[in-house]
Design a protein around this motif. Structure first.
Motif, PDB file in Angstrom:
ATOM      1  N   VAL A   1      13.486  -9.620  -3.850  1.00  0.00           N
ATOM      2  CA  VAL A   1      12.146  -9.325  -3.313  1.00  0.00           C
ATOM      3  C   VAL A   1      12.229  -8.234  -2.253  1.00  0.00           C
ATOM      4  N   LEU A   2      13.257  -8.291  -1.441  1.00  0.00           N
ATOM      5  CA  LEU A   2      13.448  -7.288  -0.397  1.00  0.00           C
ATOM      6  C   LEU A   2      13.596  -5.895  -0.996  1.00  0.00           C
ATOM      7  N   ILE A   3      14.424  -5.774  -2.028  1.00  0.00           N
ATOM      8  CA  ILE A   3      14.609  -4.476  -2.688  1.00  0.00           C
ATOM      9  C   ILE A   3      13.294  -3.994  -3.294  1.00  0.00           C
ATOM     10  N   GLU A   4      12.580  -4.928  -3.912  1.00  0.00           N
ATOM     11  CA  GLU A   4      11.295  -4.591  -4.535  1.00  0.00           C
ATOM     12  C   GLU A   4      10.309  -4.040  -3.506  1.00  0.00           C
ATOM     13  N   ARG A   5      10.256  -4.651  -2.333  1.00  0.00           N
ATOM     14  CA  ARG A   5       9.307  -4.208  -1.310  1.00  0.00           C
ATOM     15  C   ARG A   5       9.716  -2.880  -0.680  1.00  0.00           C
ATOM     16  N   ILE A   6      11.020  -2.630  -0.618  1.00  0.00           N
ATOM     17  CA  ILE A   6      11.471  -1.317  -0.142  1.00  0.00           C
ATOM     18  C   ILE A   6      11.078  -0.249  -1.160  1.00  0.00           C
ATOM     19  N   CYS A   7      11.291  -0.542  -2.435  1.00  0.00           N
ATOM     20  CA  CYS A   7      10.948   0.416  -3.494  1.00  0.00           C
ATOM     21  C   CYS A   7       9.451   0.682  -3.554  1.00  0.00           C
ATOM     22  N   GLU A   8       8.649  -0.350  -3.256  1.00  0.00           N
ATOM     23  CA  GLU A   8       7.191  -0.192  -3.249  1.00  0.00           C
ATOM     24  C   GLU A   8       6.681   0.371  -1.932  1.00  0.00           C
ATOM     25  N   ARG A   9       7.629   0.634  -0.999  1.00  0.00           N
ATOM     26  CA  ARG A   9       7.349   1.256   0.304  1.00  0.00           C
ATOM     27  C   ARG A   9       6.516   0.377   1.229  1.00  0.00           C
ATOM     28  N   GLN A  10       6.595  -0.953   0.996  1.00  0.00           N
ATOM     29  CA  GLN A  10       6.011  -1.874   1.977  1.00  0.00           C
ATOM     30  C   GLN A  10       6.878  -1.922   3.237  1.00  0.00           C
ATOM     31  N   TYR A  11       8.187  -1.768   3.022  1.00  0.00           N
ATOM     32  CA  TYR A  11       9.148  -1.675   4.121  1.00  0.00           C
ATOM     33  C   TYR A  11       9.993  -0.427   3.899  1.00  0.00           C
ATOM     34  N   THR A  12      10.500   0.151   4.979  1.00  0.00           N
ATOM     35  CA  THR A  12      11.483   1.223   4.846  1.00  0.00           C
ATOM     36  C   THR A  12      12.883   0.609   4.935  1.00  0.00           C
ATOM     37  N   SER A  13      13.851   1.310   4.414  1.00  0.00           N
ATOM     38  CA  SER A  13      15.235   0.841   4.523  1.00  0.00           C
ATOM     39  C   SER A  13      15.644   0.727   5.986  1.00  0.00           C
ATOM     40  N   THR A  14      15.180   1.667   6.791  1.00  0.00           N
ATOM     41  CA  THR A  14      15.524   1.642   8.219  1.00  0.00           C
ATOM     42  C   THR A  14      14.965   0.409   8.898  1.00  0.00           C
ATOM     43  N   GLU A  15      13.707   0.076   8.590  1.00  0.00           N
ATOM     44  CA  GLU A  15      13.083  -1.102   9.202  1.00  0.00           C
ATOM     45  C   GLU A  15      13.815  -2.377   8.792  1.00  0.00           C
ATOM     46  N   VAL A  16      14.172  -2.459   7.536  1.00  0.00           N
ATOM     47  CA  VAL A  16      14.885  -3.641   7.029  1.00  0.00           C
ATOM     48  C   VAL A  16      16.267  -3.745   7.675  1.00  0.00           C
ATOM     49  N   THR A  17      16.963  -2.641   7.740  1.00  0.00           N
ATOM     50  CA  THR A  17      18.310  -2.639   8.332  1.00  0.00           C
ATOM     51  C   THR A  17      18.252  -3.019   9.802  1.00  0.00           C
ATOM     52  N   LEU A  18      17.296  -2.488  10.533  1.00  0.00           N
ATOM     53  CA  LEU A  18      17.149  -2.845  11.951  1.00  0.00           C
ATOM     54  C   LEU A  18      16.899  -4.339  12.119  1.00  0.00           C
ATOM     55  N   ALA A  19      16.054  -4.907  11.256  1.00  0.00           N
ATOM     56  CA  ALA A  19      15.738  -6.339  11.358  1.00  0.00           C
ATOM     57  C   ALA A  19      16.984  -7.188  11.118  1.00  0.00           C
ATOM     58  N   TYR A  20      17.779  -6.823  10.101  1.00  0.00           N
ATOM     59  CA  TYR A  20      18.985  -7.605   9.808  1.00  0.00           C
ATOM     60  C   TYR A  20      20.070  -7.395  10.858  1.00  0.00           C
ATOM     61  N   CYS A  21      20.200  -6.174  11.354  1.00  0.00           N
ATOM     62  CA  CYS A  21      21.177  -5.931  12.417  1.00  0.00           C
ATOM     63  C   CYS A  21      20.824  -6.740  13.667  1.00  0.00           C
ATOM     64  N   LYS A  22      19.547  -6.775  14.003  1.00  0.00           N
ATOM     65  CA  LYS A  22      19.111  -7.522  15.189  1.00  0.00           C
ATOM     66  C   LYS A  22      19.366  -9.013  15.008  1.00  0.00           C
TER      67      LYS A  22
END
Length: 556
Positions: free
Chosen positions: A67-88
């Motif tokens: 689902v995460l990959i799907e939402r990045i591909c659909e541009r609901q999230y950016t890769s940067t935003e997702v990476t920041l959330a997981y790093c935090k």
């Protein structure tokens, strides 16, 4: 009074710990009162760690990998935003739980930015794992990142050696494959000194406990992965398994894992304990918060054709047709391996799985293969064949002490290695035992009622739910799959309930080990701990076993 001067290994470990913490951004450093509050609690997963995050960060880190990959591909999230959330969230997890060895958040954020630019400029993703944060057990080499594998002695070296030119300059083949698929790597997780332990303890960072129940261990040797996944600091991670090392922490921490057969995925350029021991091979394993993630992950990696670069990988592309299951399945059940009796919650968990299968109309039969005690003895002899020389070679670099949990196995120092003729004889014993096991499995076609042999075997992962530190006495339930090189999937079933999971009045131990394990059970201490089972399949049976596991999740 004379001040005690620390040993060099202590100084190196302290410096390494501080350097790792210094890689966490200042704004992500938790206040002391939060650390103390976490230490006073039994459970720090779920609402406790989520209270430290924003609603959007929780939303991002609580969805599955597909689902995460799907939402990045659909541009609901950016890769940067997702990476920041997981790093935090991983940074918080480490401060609360001590589960990371290596932090490379800045490299991950840079890589995510490049993925965002690629998507914006081309309108296409870089691969099937585009933008997916992936954590790694600290056996995998990543360029510009250290690999210690739980040894203080490996700090500043390449697998214990200096001046090789390989320090910080080697990348495991699997790491290269993940990057080519668009995955974002951001941290490496804790593992025990020697790797040969169902707990996660080393002289670098101490112990990684179970975040679901902090009175218990997170398991091992991919223990940091299990803890990080339970805390939501990762959605999928890569580990290894030679005696249960992805199935144990997954079961203990309440997540999913698969141990594929050795030879399905690349172990090339992965650090390991006693790498020359190849009778029983350590396999690459995967752990996740969902089964569909494991499915997607394996299919994606195999799309890179790893057999073209690693001579140990068998040329078997992903086979989706093997996921199609007959309407009626036949499961075998092994409730007790004849060596160590499962604690009450584990027995109940196996029973839940059996009843769920029966309710769905599937057949369930008893499993009576060649004695597991015979296979476990072969497994133990092979893993101990070098007499501990590899372990003591690493410890001797800085005169690093052996952790107490390994004293029984290695405490006397290195012993004489097994003579080559005897070692070769054990190779033949393993082949003969495996052949008998396969013959037995084939013979089950006579009584399954489906016209096929047993589809999978339901059995415990361990005789206990998680483990009280230093109370892991029996690994036989997981070792058998590694000896046979069979595929096995671990899935969560329930949790320990102290009001239900009481010990019976009478208990007749099978042996001294069984008695020690039984006496270690305490319903109050175990209360709330995850209870999992494993589903044992045959060799190179990954597609089929993921499908079987998905069927079980539906039933449960």
């Amino acid at each position: 009074m004379r001040t005690q001067v620390p040993h060099r290994w202590e100084w190196v470990a302290d410096k390494k710990r501080k350097a790792t913490l210094a890689k966490i951004p200042v704004e992500w450093i938790l206040p002391e009162h939060v650390i103390k509050d976490a230490a006073s609690r039994r459970k720090i997963t779920g609402s406790f760690i989520e209270a430290l995050l924003s609603d959007r960060e929780c939303a991002i880190t609580n969805i599955t990998s597909p689902v995460l990959i799907e939402r990045i591909c659909e541009r609901q999230y950016t890769s940067t935003e997702v990476t920041l959330a997981y790093c935090k969230r991983a940074a918080f997890a480490h401060q609360l739980n001590n589960c990371l060895h290596e932090i490379f958040f800045s490299d991950a954020i840079k890589a995510a930015g490049e993925l965002d630019a690629y998507l914006a400029n081309t309108g296409e993703t870089s691969g099937p794992l585009h933008g997916l944060p992936v954590s790694l057990k600290d056996q995998f080499h990543v360029k510009d990142v250290e690999t210690t594998m739980g040894y203080v002695s490996w700090v500043g070296t390449f697998e214990g050696e200096k001046g090789t030119g390989q320090e910080f300059n080697v990348e495991s083949q699997l790491v290269e494959e993940l990057k080519s698929l668009g995955a974002v790597l951001y941290c490496k997780t804790s593992c025990p000194q020697t790797l040969l332990l169902g707990e996660t303890v080393n002289n670098l960072i101490g112990s990684t406990m179970n975040p679901v129940n902090q009175l218990l261990s997170c398991g091992g040797s991919s223990g940091g992965e299990g803890a990080l996944l339970a805390l939501g600091g990762s959605t999928i991670g890569v580990g290894t398994d030679i005696g249960g090392s992805v199935r144990i922490p997954a079961s203990f921490c309440g997540v999913y894992s698969i141990k594929p057969s050795f030879g399905r995925f690349s172990y090339r350029k992965v650090a390991n304990n006693d790498p020359g021991q190849t009778i029983v091979n350590s396999a690459i394993g995967f752990m996740s918060t969902s089964l569909p993630a494991l499915d997607l992950f394996m299919e994606s990696i195999l799309s890179t054709k790893p057999w073209l670069r690693d001579p140990d990988v068998v040329e078997i592309p992903w086979r989706p047709h093997l996921k199609q299951q007959p309407k009626k399945l036949c499961f075998a059940v092994m409730r007790n391996d004849g060596m160590c009796t499962p604690h009450p919650p584990i027995a109940r968990g196996v029973g839940i799985a059996v009843e769920a299968a029966k309710r769905a109309g599937h057949e369930v039969v008893d499993w009576q293969p060649p004695p597991h005690s015979e296979g476990v003895a072969i497994h133990g002899a092979c893993l101990g064949a070098d007499g501990g020389h590899d372990v003591w070679k690493q410890l001797a670099i800085l005169h690093e002490p052996l952790i107490p949990q390994m004293e029984e196995m290695y405490g006397g120092g290195p012993t004489d290695p097994m003579p080559v003729p005897e070692y070769q004889d054990y190779a033949l014993k393993r082949l003969r035992y495996t052949a008998r096991y396969m013959e037995y499995w084939n013979s089950t076609v006579e009584f399954t009622g489906t016209g096929r042999p047993v589809d999978a075997v339901i059995m415990p992962v361990a005789p206990h739910a998680a483990v009280i530190p230093n109370r892991y006495f029996h690994y036989g339930y997981t070792e058998i799959a590694d000896l046979l090189n069979f595929t096995a999937v671990a899935i969560p079933i329930t949790t320990v309930d102290k009001s239900v999971d009481q010990t019976p009045d009478k208990f007749e131990p099978l042996n001294d080990e069984d008695l020690k394990n039984w006496k270690a059970y305490d319903a109050d201490i175990y209360d709330g701990a995850p209870v999992g089972i494993q589903l044992l399949g045959r060799r190179f049976d990954e597609e089929h076993m993921i499908s079987i596991a998905e069927e079980f999740v539906k039933l449960l």
